[in-house]
Design an enzyme around this catalytic site. Structure first.
Site, PDB file in Angstrom:
ATOM      1  N   SER A 271       0.813  -1.213   0.000  1.00 51.24           N
ATOM      2  CA  SER A 271       0.000   0.000   0.000  1.00 51.24           C
ATOM      3  C   SER A 271       0.851   1.270   0.000  1.00 51.24           C
ATOM      4  O   SER A 271       1.723   1.420  -0.836  1.00 51.24           O
ATOM      5  CB  SER A 271      -0.956  -0.069   1.182  1.00 51.24           C
ATOM      6  N   HIS A 412      -7.721  -5.701   0.162  1.00 52.42           N
ATOM      7  CA  HIS A 412      -6.480  -4.939   0.344  1.00 52.42           C
ATOM      8  C   HIS A 412      -5.749  -5.446   1.591  1.00 52.42           C
ATOM      9  O   HIS A 412      -6.200  -5.208   2.709  1.00 52.42           O
ATOM     10  CB  HIS A 412      -6.891  -3.476   0.521  1.00 52.42           C
TER      11      HIS A 412
END
Ligand code: GCU
Length: 431
Positions: A271, A412
């Site tokens: 990320s 995610h």
């Protein structure tokens, strides 16, 4: 004219104003997840130099175009890291050969930045496999909540820097406590990493720059200010630059540690730290392999697609991540002089792996894959097979060329599936 009539023009102006502001607000805030609404875009050319020359060899790429592109990313996106050198001292504060039931050696190393004893410090947690015949290849990775969160080992020192509050992890008052030990174990399958013969060097990213917008008063930025300077200039590094810089300093330490093969170090990030890992790989070519996990906007995903998170949205939500010049591309991606395929190309000829997650539409999986595809012509200059000619693969069908890619099921995150692929990939190149 009665009273209402006389006020009509003003009332109409008000309506028009509300309509315009509301629709442009909607335009800016509505996230596009519809492939048919991706605008037509023309990516800046990878292999035409600023003077208009076509780049046809690896040598021309390295001598001309690579430098131009790196410079553009420095000036317009992440900001330049400082040229100034500061004193850095590495101090090994603890070693135990009995970690992971005797399978690994755990070391803790403090990097002291600058000469002030109260200055910023980076705490490296290093696990090295005991069963090995030569110095170990390693992964460098940064974590979000402190070294003590990555594994349930009571010997790991608690993070000392400011940490984000997170009630799920029992973190209150921005301070690490015993209660958050091991809460992020799922993202760091250390036992598997060690079993496969890799070392893992881990750092809490907030040691370099706590992740909030304080005008760059804490963290490492002030160490580099010129006399009278109070914040980075518009083309100087933000937080991503600082995290990436820190990754390079971990590598400086690993180069001194005889248990590690510093020529075989992969930098991996998830990320926002994935964005930093890519920037570290671009700016520091000592990293032999670069891995981006769900890095999305400002990471592996093409900005010009405007799918999921956009440049405008990221600059607004995280004004401290990029350099100030990047703001001019908020909602004006079409005028960007670089897009993220060019960042991937900066790794060439080194192996780079991009990973997406199916449900992570915010990070634009397809845009991440396409950046790898469009970076591939540079690998071709080195006669290396990358992603040219490939269609986006299905779920759990990794491609392992010199640019690698997978998309896994789920959200995610970083999972053991991701790590297994990173070790497969890295193992192909580290012999
Ligand atoms: C936010 C941000 C992303 C970032 C992510 C993360 O979602 O918008 O750009 O990658 O946080 O770091 O987890």
């Amino acid at each position: 004219m009665n009273k209402v009539q006389s006020k009509l023009p003003a009332i109409m102006l008000c309506f028009i104003f509300v309509f315009i502001t509301r629709s442009s607000f909607a335009q800016q805030t509505e996230t596009n997840y519809d492939e048919s609404k991706v605008p037509t875009y023309t990516l800046p050319s990878l292999l035409i130099s600023q003077k208009g020359l076509e780049i046809t060899s690896a040598k021309e790429w390295e001598h001309t175009r690579r430098k131009e592109i790196l410079h553009l990313f420095e000036e317009q996106v992440y900001g330049k890291m400082p040229n100034k050198k500061i004193p850095i001292r590495f101090e090994i504060t603890g070693t135990s050969a009995k970690a992971l039931n005797g399978k690994a050696t755990r070391k803790e190393i403090t990097a002291h930045f600058g000469t002030n004893v109260n200055g910023p410090k980076m705490y490296i947690l290093l696990y090295i496999p005991n069963e090995r015949t030569k110095p170990a290849p390693a992964f460098v990775g940064f974590n979000f909540y402190g070294n003590h969160t990555i594994w349930n080992d009571p010997e790991i020192s608690l993070a000392r820097s400011w940490v984000s509050n997170n009630s799920n992890f029992n973190i209150n008052e921005n301070k690490a406590t015993e209660a958050s030990r091991g809460v992020r174990t799922s993202r760091w399958p250390l036992d598997k990493i060690i079993e496969r013969g890799y070392a893992l060097a881990n750092v809490y990213y907030g040691d370099l720059d706590p992740d909030f917008d304080d005008g760059f008063q804490n963290g490492i930025h002030p160490l580099f200010y010129q006399k009278g300077q109070t914040k980075p200039a518009a083309n100087e590094w933000g937080a991503i630059g600082a995290w990436a810089w820190g990754m390079g300093r971990v590598l400086d330490y690993l180069e001194q540690d005889k248990d590690i093969n510093a020529k075989q170090v992969a930098v991996m990030g998830h990320s926002r730290i994935g964005k930093a890992a890519l920037w570290a790989g671009a700016t520091d070519t000592r990293f032999a392999v670069v891995i981006s996990n769900n890095s999305g906007c400002g990471g592996a995903a093409l900005s010009m697609r405007r799918y999921g998170e956009t440049v405008g949205v990221i600059n607004k939500a995280f004004p401290h991540w990029f350099c100030d010049h990047f703001n001019q591309y908020s909602n004006h991606e079409n005028i960007l002089p670089v897009d993220q395929h060019m960042l991937i190309a900066l790794m060439a000829p080194r192996p780079v792996y991009i990973a997406s997650a199916e449900e992570d539409r915010w990070a634009d999986p397809k845009g991440e894959f396409l950046a790898g595809v469009y970076a591939s012509p540079v690998y071709k200059l080195y006669n290396l097979k990358a992603l040219e000619g490939y269609d986006m693969p299905g779920i759990h069908q990794p491609i392992m060329n010199t640019i690698g890619y997978h998309i896994r099921a789920g959200k995610h995150d970083v999972t053991t599936y991701d790590w297994e692929r990173y070790m497969d990939f890295t193992g192909k190149f580290f012999r």
